[in-house]
Scaffold this active site. Structure first.
Site, PDB file in Angstrom:
ATOM      1  N   HIS A  82       0.818  -1.215   0.000  1.00 46.00           N
ATOM      2  CA  HIS A  82       0.000   0.000   0.000  1.00 46.00           C
ATOM      3  C   HIS A  82       0.857   1.273   0.000  1.00 46.00           C
ATOM      4  O   HIS A  82       0.360   2.348  -0.323  1.00 46.00           O
ATOM      5  CB  HIS A  82      -0.985  -0.004   1.176  1.00 46.00           C
ATOM      6  CG  HIS A  82      -0.392   0.331   2.507  1.00 46.00           C
ATOM      7  ND1 HIS A  82      -0.069  -0.623   3.443  1.00 46.00           N
ATOM      8  CD2 HIS A  82      -0.075   1.529   3.074  1.00 46.00           C
ATOM      9  CE1 HIS A  82       0.406  -0.038   4.529  1.00 46.00           C
ATOM     10  NE2 HIS A  82       0.426   1.266   4.335  1.00 46.00           N
ATOM     11  N   ASP A 112       0.129  -7.454   1.476  1.00 42.95           N
ATOM     12  CA  ASP A 112       0.575  -6.072   1.678  1.00 42.95           C
ATOM     13  C   ASP A 112       2.093  -5.966   1.693  1.00 42.95           C
ATOM     14  O   ASP A 112       2.667  -5.211   2.489  1.00 42.95           O
ATOM     15  CB  ASP A 112      -0.011  -5.476   2.956  1.00 42.95           C
ATOM     16  CG  ASP A 112       0.107  -3.947   2.977  1.00 42.95           C
ATOM     17  OD1 ASP A 112       0.210  -3.352   1.881  1.00 42.95           O
ATOM     18  OD2 ASP A 112       0.103  -3.357   4.071  1.00 42.95           O
ATOM     19  N   SER A 189       4.729   2.367   8.048  1.00 40.06           N
ATOM     20  CA  SER A 189       4.362   1.276   7.144  1.00 40.06           C
ATOM     21  C   SER A 189       5.534   0.872   6.261  1.00 40.06           C
ATOM     22  O   SER A 189       6.162   1.713   5.614  1.00 40.06           O
ATOM     23  CB  SER A 189       3.186   1.704   6.256  1.00 40.06           C
ATOM     24  OG  SER A 189       2.013   1.861   7.013  1.00 40.06           O
TER      25      SER A 189
END
Length: 344
Positions: A82, A112, A189
């Site tokens: 993402h 992911d 992230s």
């Protein structure tokens, strides 16, 4: 007469345990601090800031920031799917402020994870991937990344739980996710979750905005599998039999008649004409309860079991049809494009 000598000796005896406890606490604190410092020193140089340029839904140029971890000296970097999704340009900044252009080698939205490579750079500091199966609840972990743009931020915590499941943006369930209370924020992230031995045991992927101290990382063993597939094929291969389904309860009377103890299974709601499931004899309303002898308690189990190992080979499906247990041999094909969350 008051014996002052004995009282002084008594006070000294009382004070000694307190001094010993204070010294022990200080030693433990130093050990904890040294462990975190050691991890930050060893792995910190391998963590990069990932900046992306992409076009938004209105056709305007937009940017994003995440983190990544170098896993090979030639510039291989793991991050989140993402983070790089839809990016036209990728730019990396390391802990020393060096800026590097990068390109996307492959991504897997279902876990992911994404693999990128820094261009024209060699002999970079790299962090090793550890074995996430060896982790224990309560184990010390360190997260390194760029939360909210604050570069090279280090946070520490423990493993709160293992074996969690987390829904990816693609709708697929990510298995074996690590839960931690190490503080994560937007920008973390794609950064590493690191053990006290300096091994990357997870890739930080998600936080629950309403909660405090509940954060998640994709396990390093999952990352190893995805990494291998992306290097070999540029994608993660998964099986496809051409059905859509939903998780349903198995009536107890049907389970008794069939001689099984399954409480639920994956019911087929639609079948693509000419797809492997259609050719193999499956029908709508069939409830899949086994794949090659492994229990299917719902759609997520079915998706997980249709992995690359089952592409192109005969797979035995056990289904409940009108309350009777039946077997069908089906040969899954490779899924060539993302499909809806319940399609597989």
């Amino acid at each position: 007469m008051l014996d002052v000598t004995n009282m002084a000796a008594f006070d000294a005896d009382e004070a000694q345990p307190h001094a010993d406890n204070a010294a022990t606490d200080a030693a433990l604190l130093d050990a904890y601090s040294n462990a975190v410092i050691g991890v930050a020193d060893r792995v910190g140089p391998a963590v990069v800031r990932v900046e992306t340029r992409k076009t938004n839904s209105k056709g305007r140029s937009a940017g994003g920031v995440g983190s990544g971890v170098i896993i090979a000296p030639d510039g291989l970097i793991l991050t989140n799917s993402h983070v790089v999704e839809g990016a036209r340009e990728l730019r990396l900044t390391d802990s020393e402020g060096r800026v590097m252009e990068a390109r996307l080698l492959g991504e897997d939205p279902d876990t992911d994870l994404a693999l990128i490579r820094a261009d024209s750079v060699r002999n970079l500091p790299a962090a090793p991937l550890g074995n996430s199966k060896a982790l224990r609840r309560g184990q010390l972990v360190v997260a390194i990344g760029n939360p909210l743009g604050f570069e090279s931020t280090v946070t520490a915590g423990v493993i709160s739980a293992l074996g969690r499941s987390l829904r990816a943006q693609s709708g697929r369930l990510i298995e074996d996710v690590i839960q931690t209370d190490a503080a994560l924020n937007p920008g973390n992230s794609g950064g590493p979750l690191v053990s006290s031995h300096g091994e990357v045991i997870g890739i930080n992927t998600a936080i629950i905005m309403e909660a405090q101290g509940i954060c998640f990382a994709v396990a390093s063993n999952t990352a190893q599998i995805v990494l291998s597939e992306l290097i070999r094929h540029g994608r993660v291969r998964r099986g496809f039999i051409g059905i859509a389904g939903q998780t349903v309860a198995v009536p107890r009377r049907h389970a008794r008649v069939a001689g099984i103890d399954d409480a639920s299974g994956a019911m087929i709601t639609t079948i693509e004409q000419g797809a492997p499931a259609d050719s193999g004899g499956l029908m709508t309303l069939d409830v899949i309860v086994r794949v090659d002898g492994e229990t299917v308690s719902g759609v997520d189990d079915l998706i997980r079991l249709l992995n690359a190992d089952r592409i192109g080979r005969t797979v035995t499906f056990e289904v409940l049809r009108r309350g009777m247990l039946r077997q069908f041999d089906i040969r899954p094909m490779e899924r060539v494009a993302p499909r809806a969350a319940k399609q597989d």
